[in-house]
Design a protein around this motif. Structure first.
Motif, PDB file in Angstrom:
ATOM      1  N   VAL A 107      37.990  43.407  41.826  1.00 20.92           N
ATOM      2  CA  VAL A 107      38.043  42.283  42.775  1.00 20.92           C
ATOM      3  C   VAL A 107      37.485  41.012  42.131  1.00 20.92           C
ATOM      4  O   VAL A 107      38.062  39.930  42.231  1.00 20.92           O
ATOM      5  N   GLY A 108      36.344  41.141  41.444  1.00 19.99           N
ATOM      6  CA  GLY A 108      35.729  39.988  40.810  1.00 19.99           C
ATOM      7  C   GLY A 108      36.598  39.376  39.724  1.00 19.99           C
ATOM      8  O   GLY A 108      36.674  38.157  39.585  1.00 19.99           O
ATOM      9  N   ALA A 109      37.264  40.230  38.937  1.00 18.57           N
ATOM     10  CA  ALA A 109      38.137  39.731  37.877  1.00 18.57           C
ATOM     11  C   ALA A 109      39.331  38.974  38.445  1.00 18.57           C
ATOM     12  O   ALA A 109      39.753  37.949  37.906  1.00 18.57           O
ATOM     13  N   ARG A 164      40.244  34.543  38.337  1.00 18.02           N
ATOM     14  CA  ARG A 164      41.538  33.961  37.932  1.00 18.02           C
ATOM     15  C   ARG A 164      42.039  32.960  38.958  1.00 18.02           C
ATOM     16  O   ARG A 164      42.814  32.068  38.635  1.00 18.02           O
ATOM     17  N   LEU A 165      41.602  33.108  40.215  1.00 20.56           N
ATOM     18  CA  LEU A 165      42.100  32.244  41.290  1.00 20.56           C
ATOM     19  C   LEU A 165      41.170  31.083  41.598  1.00 20.56           C
ATOM     20  O   LEU A 165      41.611  30.049  42.099  1.00 20.56           O
ATOM     21  N   PRO A 202      37.930  47.712  34.020  1.00 19.53           N
ATOM     22  CA  PRO A 202      38.917  47.141  34.941  1.00 19.53           C
ATOM     23  C   PRO A 202      39.046  45.631  34.808  1.00 19.53           C
ATOM     24  O   PRO A 202      40.142  45.082  34.990  1.00 19.53           O
ATOM     25  N   ALA A 203      37.947  44.942  34.493  1.00 17.79           N
ATOM     26  CA  ALA A 203      38.017  43.492  34.317  1.00 17.79           C
ATOM     27  C   ALA A 203      38.936  43.140  33.143  1.00 17.79           C
ATOM     28  O   ALA A 203      39.716  42.185  33.212  1.00 17.79           O
ATOM     29  N   THR A 204      38.862  43.927  32.066  1.00 12.07           N
ATOM     30  CA  THR A 204      39.726  43.695  30.906  1.00 12.07           C
ATOM     31  C   THR A 204      41.181  43.972  31.255  1.00 12.07           C
ATOM     32  O   THR A 204      42.086  43.227  30.859  1.00 12.07           O
ATOM     33  N   ALA A 205      41.413  45.055  32.002  1.00 14.02           N
ATOM     34  CA  ALA A 205      42.783  45.393  32.393  1.00 14.02           C
ATOM     35  C   ALA A 205      43.420  44.275  33.217  1.00 14.02           C
ATOM     36  O   ALA A 205      44.585  43.914  33.009  1.00 14.02           O
ATOM     37  N   VAL A 206      42.645  43.707  34.145  1.00 17.74           N
ATOM     38  CA  VAL A 206      43.147  42.591  34.948  1.00 17.74           C
ATOM     39  C   VAL A 206      43.452  41.393  34.058  1.00 17.74           C
ATOM     40  O   VAL A 206      44.478  40.727  34.203  1.00 17.74           O
ATOM     41  N   SER A 207      42.572  41.099  33.120  1.00 21.98           N
ATOM     42  CA  SER A 207      42.748  39.940  32.237  1.00 21.98           C
ATOM     43  C   SER A 207      43.979  40.074  31.351  1.00 21.98           C
ATOM     44  O   SER A 207      44.668  39.091  31.066  1.00 21.98           O
ATOM     45  N   ALA A 249      31.905  40.831  37.050  1.00 20.67           N
ATOM     46  CA  ALA A 249      33.237  40.548  36.520  1.00 20.67           C
ATOM     47  C   ALA A 249      33.621  39.090  36.752  1.00 20.67           C
ATOM     48  O   ALA A 249      34.275  38.469  35.905  1.00 20.67           O
ATOM     49  N   PHE A 250      33.222  38.526  37.890  1.00 25.69           N
ATOM     50  CA  PHE A 250      33.534  37.123  38.175  1.00 25.69           C
ATOM     51  C   PHE A 250      32.880  36.203  37.144  1.00 25.69           C
ATOM     52  O   PHE A 250      33.471  35.225  36.697  1.00 25.69           O
TER      53      PHE A 250
END
Length: 268
Positions: free
Chosen positions: A90-92, A96-97, A193-198, A155-156
């Protein structure tokens, strides 16, 4: 020159991974923001994404070479790890937004508040009980309900979570040595998960003109340089850890947070 500078900073991230459980996030974010300043407002997004990848590798390697008797302290923490990962996803996405300046100033504000808390509230610099009484083999675990908020905030901001988990474990009675060692597997749960989102996010349009090589939002050149410097240091320090008095170790942790805050203020 940027590559040489980033490799040198990678040496420092290796030290902070072992001694403070940071995984590289707190050091990597301001450095990558400076190195990728040509990206303008997107530099902070790229820095947090790049930091996440660096933390995945550093934290995984540091965890792999941590004594098993220390890692056993996380036995039964499956729910905590799942919630850390969920919060990190969620933080990642949020970073981005959100407007770029929000992440930068949130980073500065959070670290500043953390320093104030560590200095004023008992339990970190002034333990409730003698730290020698804490057992390396049977430490008290973190509460699972802390997982989601820690993961989201970490992550944010691109910091890996150690700035929250280390003080929490310290106040639970751990020595700094144990608290920082356990921060690495917890950081891994956040950074993956933060890396996967990025990686799944479209690259920044300005990157081509700025000659910044991105995969998703990750600056692969910066990440490679940081890891080139960090991994050998982690291997050496895990094999031959320095003996630091617990109180000095705690003060050094606070001091490093202060240095990073000042660096981000100059770059903001």
């Amino acid at each position: 020159m940027d590559f040489v500078m980033l490799t040198g900073v990678g040496l420092l991230t290796g030290v902070t991974t072992v001694l403070f459980g940071f995984g590289g996030g707190f050091v990597a974010v301001p450095v990558v923001v400076g190195a990728d300043a040509a990206l303008g407002g997107d530099a902070m997004r790229v820095a947090t994404a790049t930091s996440a990848l660096v933390m995945v590798v550093n934290a995984a390697f540091a965890t792999a070479v941590t004594p098993r008797r220390v890692l056993l302290a996380l036995r039964g923490s499956g729910r905590l790890l799942v919630l850390l990962a969920a919060g990190a996803s969620v933080g990642a996405l949020a970073t981005r937004l959100a407007p770029a300046d929000v992440a930068s100033w949130a980073f500065i504000a959070y670290v500043g508040l953390t320093i104030t808390d560590l200095l004023l509230r008992p339990g970190f610099l002034r333990p409730y009980a003698p730290v020698e009484a804490a057992s390396d083999d049977a430490p008290r675990p973190l509460s699972a309900f802390l997982g989601a908020p820690i993961g989201a905030v970490a992550a944010f901001l691109g910091v890996g979570g150690s700035v929250m988990t280390v003080p929490a474990m310290r106040r639970a009675g751990h020595t700094m040595r144990v608290a920082t060692a356990l921060a690495n597997p917890l950081t891994l749960a956040i950074a993956l998960p933060a890396t996967a989102v990025s990686l799944g996010v479209a690259a920044v349009p300005a990157a081509t003109d700025a000659r910044v090589h991105l995969v998703g939002l990750i600056d692969v050149r910066a990440a490679g340089a940081l890891l080139l410097g960090a991994l050998p240091v982690i291997a050496v320090l895990r094999r031959r850890p320095p003996r630091i008095p617990d109180r000095v170790h705690a003060w050094a942790y606070v001091g490093l947070l202060g240095v990073v805050t000042v660096a981000m203020l100059f770059l903001a």
